[in-house]
Design an enzyme around this catalytic site. Structure first.
Site, mmCIF file in Angstrom:
data_model
loop_
_atom_site.group_PDB
_atom_site.id
_atom_site.type_symbol
_atom_site.label_atom_id
_atom_site.label_comp_id
_atom_site.label_asym_id
_atom_site.label_seq_id
_atom_site.Cartn_x
_atom_site.Cartn_y
_atom_site.Cartn_z
ATOM 1 N N ASN A 1 -10.066 -0.245 -0.589
ATOM 2 C CA ASN A 1 -8.604 -0.171 -0.488
ATOM 3 C C ASN A 1 -8.003 -0.749 -1.765
ATOM 4 O OD1 ASN A 1 -5.885 -0.468 0.102
ATOM 5 N ND2 ASN A 1 -6.203 -1.321 2.142
ATOM 6 N N HIS B 1 -3.682 7.275 1.924
ATOM 7 C CA HIS B 1 -4.020 5.918 1.508
ATOM 8 C C HIS B 1 -5.434 5.609 1.980
ATOM 9 C CE1 HIS B 1 -4.074 1.683 0.892
ATOM 10 N NE2 HIS B 1 -3.865 1.363 2.148
ATOM 11 N N CYS C 1 0.804 -1.216 0.000
ATOM 12 C CA CYS C 1 0.000 0.000 0.000
ATOM 13 C C CYS C 1 0.839 1.268 0.000
ATOM 14 C CB CYS C 1 -0.945 0.005 1.198
ATOM 15 S SG CYS C 1 -2.087 -1.399 1.221
#
Length: 320
Positions: free
Chosen positions: A277, A247, A114
């Site tokens: 996500n 994020h 990520c």
């Protein structure tokens, strides 16, 4: 005047298939209420036949190039952040290069899950500042749906697929472009967020495994710390930040991180409700969304941040 990497254009790409929480509830034991309350997620996009990390990355790159008004042939560096490449090798960046019709440029992948886009951004920024390259595509792209355990409701509801890209160009500037970046990693936390497979261990792709509560705790602490760190390096304070582009892992993490840093929640770009996500793609996807809807304007001071498996985490201060 300093040679800096300036963002000239942004772009993004999402798979055609949009999946709601209600759609997921038909597949696993969950509900829209359960997912929204715990994550803020309402929709995600899932790659279908013919859609891969590289095809999504290519579409995002084309959109970024068009926004920048730059031809693909003028790109001399491609850095692609992904944890879900099309193949073990070669790098998916080379597939993007070929699809864009670029005969020769430096092209490689970065794997930091990520945080991958922040890692890729610092790599490209360093290479541009050093004078090795003049124009770069920095891309975050993922097809996380292909490493999910669709029987594990605690993880499969959290992730989606997509890609985001930016075009960087070397310019002489005192206060425009990437002003500062800071990256970190702590490999002691492997078992909290990982994929249980790989070429060198099981010979399989594996599936994502996560201990969500522990990841949440580390994320809030680490992200607030690295944002304070990078702002100090850039010579700016949190009250000067126009937009936080984080994020997009969980709405509660976004809220807690902004609060810890003392940022107005209205200045936080949130797309987790629409995209879920998307790992390395989430920051550039959110950035492109806010640029295209007019929230982020030229001259705005941005902080980009992310944390992912490893753990890896990082942040950047950018004058857009």
């Amino acid at each position: 005047m300093t040679r800096r990497a300036v963002i000239m254009g942004t772009g993004s790409a999402l798979p055609a298939r949009r999946v709601s929480n209600a759609d997921l509830a038909e597949r696993v034991e969950t509900s829209d209420e359960w997912i929204v309350e715990r994550t803020g997620i309402r929709f995600r996009h899932i790659a279908g036949e013919g859609e891969t990390t590289a095809t999504l990355a290519t579409d995002a790159a084309r959109a970024a190039l068009a926004a920048a008004g730059i031809e693909a042939r003028d790109i001399d560096l491609i850095v692609l952040a992904t944890a879900t490449p099309d193949q073990t090798f070669p790098a998916s960046a080379t597939r993007v290069q070929a699809a864009l019709g670029i005969d020769d440029c430096v092209a490689f992948d970065v794997a930091a899950v990520c945080s991958g886009f922040l890692y890729a951004l610092q790599v490209a920024d360093s290479m541009i500042r050093a004078g090795a390259h003049n124009r770069a595509l920095v891309i975050g792209a993922e097809t996380f749906s292909r490493i999910l355990d669709w029987e594990d409701r605690t993880t499969c509801v959290l992730f989606g697929d997509g890609a985001g890209a930016i075009v960087l160009e070397a310019q002489q500037s005192d206060d425009r472009g990437i002003l500062a970046t800071r990256l970190h990693a702590d490999g002691r936390h492997n078992e909290l967020l990982y994929v249980d497979g790989g070429p060198s261990t099981t010979g399989t792709v594996g599936k994502l495994r996560m201990k969500g509560r522990e990841v949440f705790r580390h994320a809030v602490v680490n992200l607030a710390a690295v944002m304070e760190e990078v702002l100090a390096v850039a010579g700016h304070a949190s009250h000067e930040v126009d937009w936080l582009v984080p994020h997009q892992a969980n709405a509660r993490i976004l809220s807690a991180t902004a609060k810890k840093l003392g940022l107005d929640p209205a200045r936080v770009v949130v797309t987790v409700d629409e995209h879920a996500n998307t790992s390395a793609a989430s920051v550039p996807l959110a950035l492109d969304a806010a640029v295209r809807d007019g929230r982020i304007k030229r001259g705005d001071l941005l902080v980009l941040e992310a944390m992912g498996g490893g753990f890896t985490w990082g942040a950047a201060v950018v004058r857009y």
